[in-house]
Design an enzyme around this catalytic site. Structure first.
Site, mmCIF file in Angstrom:
data_model
loop_
_atom_site.group_PDB
_atom_site.id
_atom_site.type_symbol
_atom_site.label_atom_id
_atom_site.label_comp_id
_atom_site.label_asym_id
_atom_site.label_seq_id
_atom_site.Cartn_x
_atom_site.Cartn_y
_atom_site.Cartn_z
ATOM 1 N N CYS A 2 -14.552 37.532 14.078
ATOM 2 C CA CYS A 2 -14.427 38.871 13.497
ATOM 3 C C CYS A 2 -14.665 38.793 11.991
ATOM 4 O O CYS A 2 -14.441 37.756 11.369
ATOM 5 C CB CYS A 2 -13.081 39.521 13.726
ATOM 6 S SG CYS A 2 -12.629 39.711 15.439
ATOM 7 N N ARG A 27 -19.820 35.704 12.537
ATOM 8 C CA ARG A 27 -18.425 35.452 12.936
ATOM 9 C C ARG A 27 -18.017 36.242 14.182
ATOM 10 O O ARG A 27 -16.948 36.013 14.747
ATOM 11 C CB ARG A 27 -17.487 35.818 11.791
ATOM 12 C CG ARG A 27 -17.682 34.961 10.565
ATOM 13 C CD ARG A 27 -16.788 35.448 9.472
ATOM 14 N NE ARG A 27 -15.396 35.377 9.862
ATOM 15 C CZ ARG A 27 -14.597 34.367 9.575
ATOM 16 N NH1 ARG A 27 -15.053 33.351 8.907
ATOM 17 N NH2 ARG A 27 -13.341 34.391 9.960
ATOM 18 N N TRP A 75 -15.172 40.195 17.470
ATOM 19 C CA TRP A 75 -15.315 39.224 18.551
ATOM 20 C C TRP A 75 -14.090 39.463 19.418
ATOM 21 O O TRP A 75 -12.964 39.143 19.022
ATOM 22 C CB TRP A 75 -15.321 37.817 17.964
ATOM 23 C CG TRP A 75 -15.616 36.728 18.954
ATOM 24 C CD1 TRP A 75 -16.840 36.247 19.315
ATOM 25 C CD2 TRP A 75 -14.665 35.954 19.695
ATOM 26 N NE1 TRP A 75 -16.709 35.240 20.236
ATOM 27 C CE2 TRP A 75 -15.398 35.039 20.488
ATOM 28 C CE3 TRP A 75 -13.272 35.949 19.789
ATOM 29 C CZ2 TRP A 75 -14.771 34.128 21.345
ATOM 30 C CZ3 TRP A 75 -12.661 35.037 20.637
ATOM 31 C CH2 TRP A 75 -13.407 34.138 21.405
ATOM 32 N N ASN A 101 -8.425 40.948 11.825
ATOM 33 C CA ASN A 101 -8.879 39.688 12.429
ATOM 34 C C ASN A 101 -7.647 38.924 12.880
ATOM 35 O O ASN A 101 -6.637 38.916 12.162
ATOM 36 C CB ASN A 101 -9.595 38.804 11.409
ATOM 37 C CG ASN A 101 -10.945 39.337 11.008
ATOM 38 O OD1 ASN A 101 -11.409 40.332 11.554
ATOM 39 N ND2 ASN A 101 -11.571 38.684 10.045
ATOM 40 N N GLY A 102 -7.756 38.226 13.997
ATOM 41 C CA GLY A 102 -6.624 37.413 14.457
ATOM 42 C C GLY A 102 -6.079 37.950 15.772
ATOM 43 O O GLY A 102 -6.700 38.799 16.426
ATOM 44 N N GLU A 482 -22.731 15.806 21.881
ATOM 45 C CA GLU A 482 -23.156 16.835 20.932
ATOM 46 C C GLU A 482 -24.518 17.429 21.342
ATOM 47 O O GLU A 482 -24.731 18.637 21.237
ATOM 48 C CB GLU A 482 -23.212 16.230 19.513
ATOM 49 C CG GLU A 482 -23.729 17.139 18.423
ATOM 50 C CD GLU A 482 -22.941 18.429 18.224
ATOM 51 O OE1 GLU A 482 -21.839 18.579 18.789
ATOM 52 O OE2 GLU A 482 -23.454 19.317 17.519
ATOM 53 N N LYS A 486 -25.024 21.369 22.096
ATOM 54 C CA LYS A 486 -26.020 22.212 21.414
ATOM 55 C C LYS A 486 -26.815 23.006 22.440
ATOM 56 O O LYS A 486 -27.046 24.189 22.282
ATOM 57 C CB LYS A 486 -27.002 21.377 20.566
ATOM 58 C CG LYS A 486 -26.482 20.837 19.261
ATOM 59 C CD LYS A 486 -26.245 21.867 18.195
ATOM 60 C CE LYS A 486 -24.903 22.487 18.252
ATOM 61 N NZ LYS A 486 -23.728 21.890 17.826
ATOM 62 N N GLU A 489 -24.665 25.728 24.225
ATOM 63 C CA GLU A 489 -24.264 26.815 23.318
ATOM 64 C C GLU A 489 -25.364 27.857 23.138
ATOM 65 O O GLU A 489 -25.091 29.046 23.125
ATOM 66 C CB GLU A 489 -23.947 26.250 21.919
ATOM 67 C CG GLU A 489 -22.581 25.634 21.779
ATOM 68 C CD GLU A 489 -22.348 25.094 20.364
ATOM 69 O OE1 GLU A 489 -21.250 25.303 19.850
ATOM 70 O OE2 GLU A 489 -23.255 24.469 19.782
ATOM 71 N N HIS A 505 -20.489 6.907 38.350
ATOM 72 C CA HIS A 505 -19.199 7.333 38.911
ATOM 73 C C HIS A 505 -19.167 8.846 39.154
ATOM 74 O O HIS A 505 -18.103 9.453 39.134
ATOM 75 C CB HIS A 505 -18.056 6.930 37.983
ATOM 76 C CG HIS A 505 -17.944 5.444 37.819
ATOM 77 N ND1 HIS A 505 -17.590 4.604 38.846
ATOM 78 C CD2 HIS A 505 -18.193 4.647 36.753
ATOM 79 C CE1 HIS A 505 -17.601 3.348 38.416
ATOM 80 N NE2 HIS A 505 -17.976 3.351 37.139
ATOM 81 N N LYS A 604 -18.655 31.663 15.064
ATOM 82 C CA LYS A 604 -18.801 30.536 14.146
ATOM 83 C C LYS A 604 -17.450 29.941 13.779
ATOM 84 O O LYS A 604 -17.293 28.737 13.658
ATOM 85 C CB LYS A 604 -19.528 31.033 12.896
ATOM 86 C CG LYS A 604 -19.746 29.978 11.838
ATOM 87 C CD LYS A 604 -20.882 29.089 12.241
ATOM 88 C CE LYS A 604 -21.054 27.900 11.343
ATOM 89 N NZ LYS A 604 -21.657 26.796 12.098
HETATM 90 C C1 G6P Z 1 -16.665 27.012 16.967
HETATM 91 C C2 G6P Z 1 -18.093 26.851 16.495
HETATM 92 C C3 G6P Z 1 -18.508 25.388 16.576
HETATM 93 C C4 G6P Z 1 -17.543 24.523 15.788
HETATM 94 C C5 G6P Z 1 -16.086 24.749 16.231
HETATM 95 C C6 G6P Z 1 -15.115 24.095 15.273
HETATM 96 O O1 G6P Z 1 -16.575 26.757 18.316
HETATM 97 O O2 G6P Z 1 -18.962 27.647 17.288
HETATM 98 O O3 G6P Z 1 -19.808 25.234 16.057
HETATM 99 O O4 G6P Z 1 -17.872 23.186 15.953
HETATM 100 O O5 G6P Z 1 -15.786 26.150 16.234
HETATM 101 O O6 G6P Z 1 -15.246 24.715 14.029
HETATM 102 P P1 G6P Z 1 -14.859 24.078 12.647
HETATM 103 O O7 G6P Z 1 -15.166 25.149 11.638
HETATM 104 O O8 G6P Z 1 -13.391 23.766 12.718
HETATM 105 O O9 G6P Z 1 -15.671 22.863 12.457
#
Ligand code: G6P
Length: 609
Positions: A2, A27, A75, A101-102, A482, A486, A489, A505, A604
């Site tokens: 948000c 956000r 969000w 927000n929150g 990772e 990616k 996501e 396994h 984000k």
């Molecule tokens: C969200 C973002 C990710 C990020 C994660 C942790 O899920 O989409 O890209 O890795 O939060 O965020 P931070 O700001 O704590 O690294």
């Protein structure tokens, strides 16, 4: 998660609010709205959808004028992303508007009570209780009513409130969700993130938890939610507008992938001491004796930052010889972790605002552990609340899928390892080699980026598959995780990362000719073993995409496609191997027509639990 923007000053507020929302859209982007105060009262415009839908609404449905307003991009947490549930929310009288927000954890109890008192609720959100509480306490003074309301809230909030009785004032309050005020001449911008402010000023005041602010043309006044006046320091942001714009790239994510040579140089700048084979880290706030006394390192983080933490585990254990544990912050915070003397906690977070990481860090501090933050956003809550730390200096990251922050986190962890290692057992020769190899990483990433076209071709040829497996061993296992993250996501393809040897396994049961398997198969100690795993996949007609060391022609006899990366020492391989995997995910997502910078359901910065 948000975004909030508020404006008070001499200018028309709607264009400033919309521009701010655009900057914050990364956000959260499922609905948006504005509330403007003008001579006719409170004007609300809100809609489901992205900021562009709000802009369309303002074109067709009338654009309110006025020099004071608040705005929000959402969000969804409580209630679907509909127009009704979009912020701002108003009280029963239609005089007060709030954006939030929150998450308000005690909202159902509060709602029941307020309903019994006669308040009428119209949305499914938790936020609506805030505006009704403010209404309940309002007797002509908005800030007093906001303070009384937020004192009853459990959970997290960053809010902005306005009232038709006082058309010159915005009241903000924070607990757990960031709020910052940009200070210009006779005008103020309240926002949840400095990106919405930077176009107007680099002078800001960050609110801390349980603090409030009142902004009006007359000035800024800060206090606690218990109504004690406090004076806050004005801080200067050291980024500029260009850093948060696309600079001709199709997407922020691509721009940020391509920025990695520079972002890693920025992480390393001034911190390597080649002659001593050592690193310099000024922000740890620990003496050499205290660092030597470290018995155990606990790393806590979420998402991509957690993957960086796993790489940190390999680096610190192998080179500094100190035991490391890596734990999801969401698990750490609730399991009564054992933190004996001699343990330090590293909280890794790009945003420095992730709710679970922040809570984990606070739990660690409560138990007496020293916590170091590894953050990107300067002045973020984790950075400010930690006992010391390392800023990664990757610059603003806007794409929701983290790329350059990840490699800078790994580079920062390598610096930390070098520092710690050289205070202990790491030899000067090994230290010097690490320094030399780290310095060479940005140039090697440039080489990978120069060959990005071949990655695009491979992405095109594979974009139709619906499942991918990513395999790696040792320090490349987190790279596999990772790479898979990616891809899922941004392309919504199901992808899993596994330690290569674990394939037999379970995941091996999935392999057939419609399941590409991405191997990170660089020439390090596990090379031969990974080649054997490749054979196992080939025997089941699986399609292989390999990330391999430059010049390795042998791997090409086993893989369908090879993405070559320059050679470096084993522990630093992730800094190079991550790049083709980021590009592969990016191009597959583009090929599938996905919204790369704003993938569905993600945000984000996750400032809720
Ligand atoms: C969200 C973002 C990710 C990020 C994660 C942790 O899920 O989409 O890209 O890795 O939060 O965020 P931070 O700001 O704590 O690294």
């Amino acid at each position: 998660m948000c975004g909030i923007v508020g404006y008070v000053g001499p200018q028309e507020s709607v264009p400033i609010l919309l521009e701010g929302l655009r900057r914050l859209e990364y956000r959260g982007y499922d609905s948006a709205g504005v509330a403007i105060l003008n001579g006719e009262g409170l004007k609300i415009r809100k809609t489901a959808g992205k900021i562009s839908s709000l802009e369309d609404l303002l074109k067709t449905g009338g654009r309110p004028t006025g020099t004071l307003g608040i705005a929000h991009t959402r969000w969804a947490t409580h209630g679907e992303p509909t127009t009704v549930n979009a912020h701002p929310h108003v009280d029963c009288t239609g005089k007060i508007a709030v954006v939030h927000n929150g998450i308000i954890e005690n909202y159902s109890t509060l709602k029941k009570k307020l309903e019994q008192e006669g308040h009428k609720f119209t949305t499914d959100t938790d936020t609506e209780v805030i505006v009704h509480l403010i209404e309940k306490f309002y007797d002509g003074n908005l800030e007093k009513a906001v303070a009384a309301a937020v004192r009853l809230l459990t959970g997290t909030y960053g809010i902005a409130a306005i009232c038709t009785d006082d058309r010159t004032k915005i009241v903000g309050a924070r607990h757990g969700s960031p709020l910052v005020v940009g200070i210009c001449d006779n005008e103020y911008i309240l926002a949840s993130d400095v990106s919405a402010i930077i176009r107007h000023t680099n002078q800001v005041v960050y609110l801390d938890d349980e603090e409030m602010v009142v902004i009006s043309p007359a000035g800024i006044h800060t206090s606690t939610i218990r109504e004690e006046a406090i004076s806050k320091k004005i801080e200067t942001i050291d980024w500029d507008l260009e850093m948060i714009e696309k600079a001709g790239y199709q997407h922020f994510m691509l721009k940020e992938i391509c920025e990695q040579p520079q972002s890693i140089r920025n992480t390393l700048r001034g911190r390597l001491l080649p002659e001593e084979g050592m690193a310099r880290l000024g922000g740890l706030n620990m003496t050499a004796a205290e660092l030597r006394a470290i018995q155990r390192v606990v790393i806590t983080a979420c998402g991509t930052s957690w993957h960086a933490g796993l790489i940190g585990e390999y680096l610190i254990e192998e080179l500094a010889r100190i035991p490391v544990e890596v734990e999801y912050a969401s698990e750490f915070r609730y399991r009564n972790p054992i933190l004996e003397p001699g343990t330090i906690v590293l909280a890794i977070s790009q945003s420095g605002e992730t709710a679970d990481t922040l809570a984990a860090m606070r739990e660690a501090k409560r138990k007496g552990a020293r916590v170091l933050g590894v953050c990107n956003v300067v002045g973020s809550t984790i950075a400010r609340e930690s006992d010391g730390g390392v800023y990664i200096h990757a610059g603003p990251e806007i794409g929701v899928a983290s790329t350059k922050a990840f490699t800078s986190q790994v580079a920062a962890l390598a610096l930390f390892t070098l520092y710690l290692g050289r205070l202990g057992e790491l030899s000067p020769e090994a230290g010097t080699e690490l320094v030399r190899e780290l310095e060479a990483i940005p140039g090697k990433i440039e080489t990978i980026l120069a060959g990005a076209e071949s990655i695009r071709q491979i992405a095109r040829a594979n974009a139709h598959h619906n499942n991918f497996l990513y395999l790696g061993r040792g320090v490349n296992f987190p790279v596999a995780l990772e790479g898979a993250l990616k891809l899922k996501e941004i392309s919504y393809i199901h992808a899993e990362g596994y330690p290569a040897a674990e394939m037999k396994h379970g995941p091996i049961a999935l392999i057939d000719d419609s399941m590409p398997v991405v191997f990170i198969c660089t020439q390090d100690s596990a090379y031969e073993k990974v080649l054997s795993n490749m054979e196992e996949v080939r025997a089941r007609r699986g399609k292989i995409i390999a990330v391999a060391s430059e010049g390795d022609t042998h791997v090409a006899t086993k893989a369908d496609e090879v993405l070559y990366i320059p050679r470096t020492i084993g522990p630093l391989t992730p800094l190079l191997a991550a790049i083709p995997l980021q590009l592969l995910a990016y191009h597959i997502a583009v090929e599938r027509g996905c919204d790369v910078d704003q993938p569905r359901n993600l945000a984000k910065s996750v400032t809720v639990e």
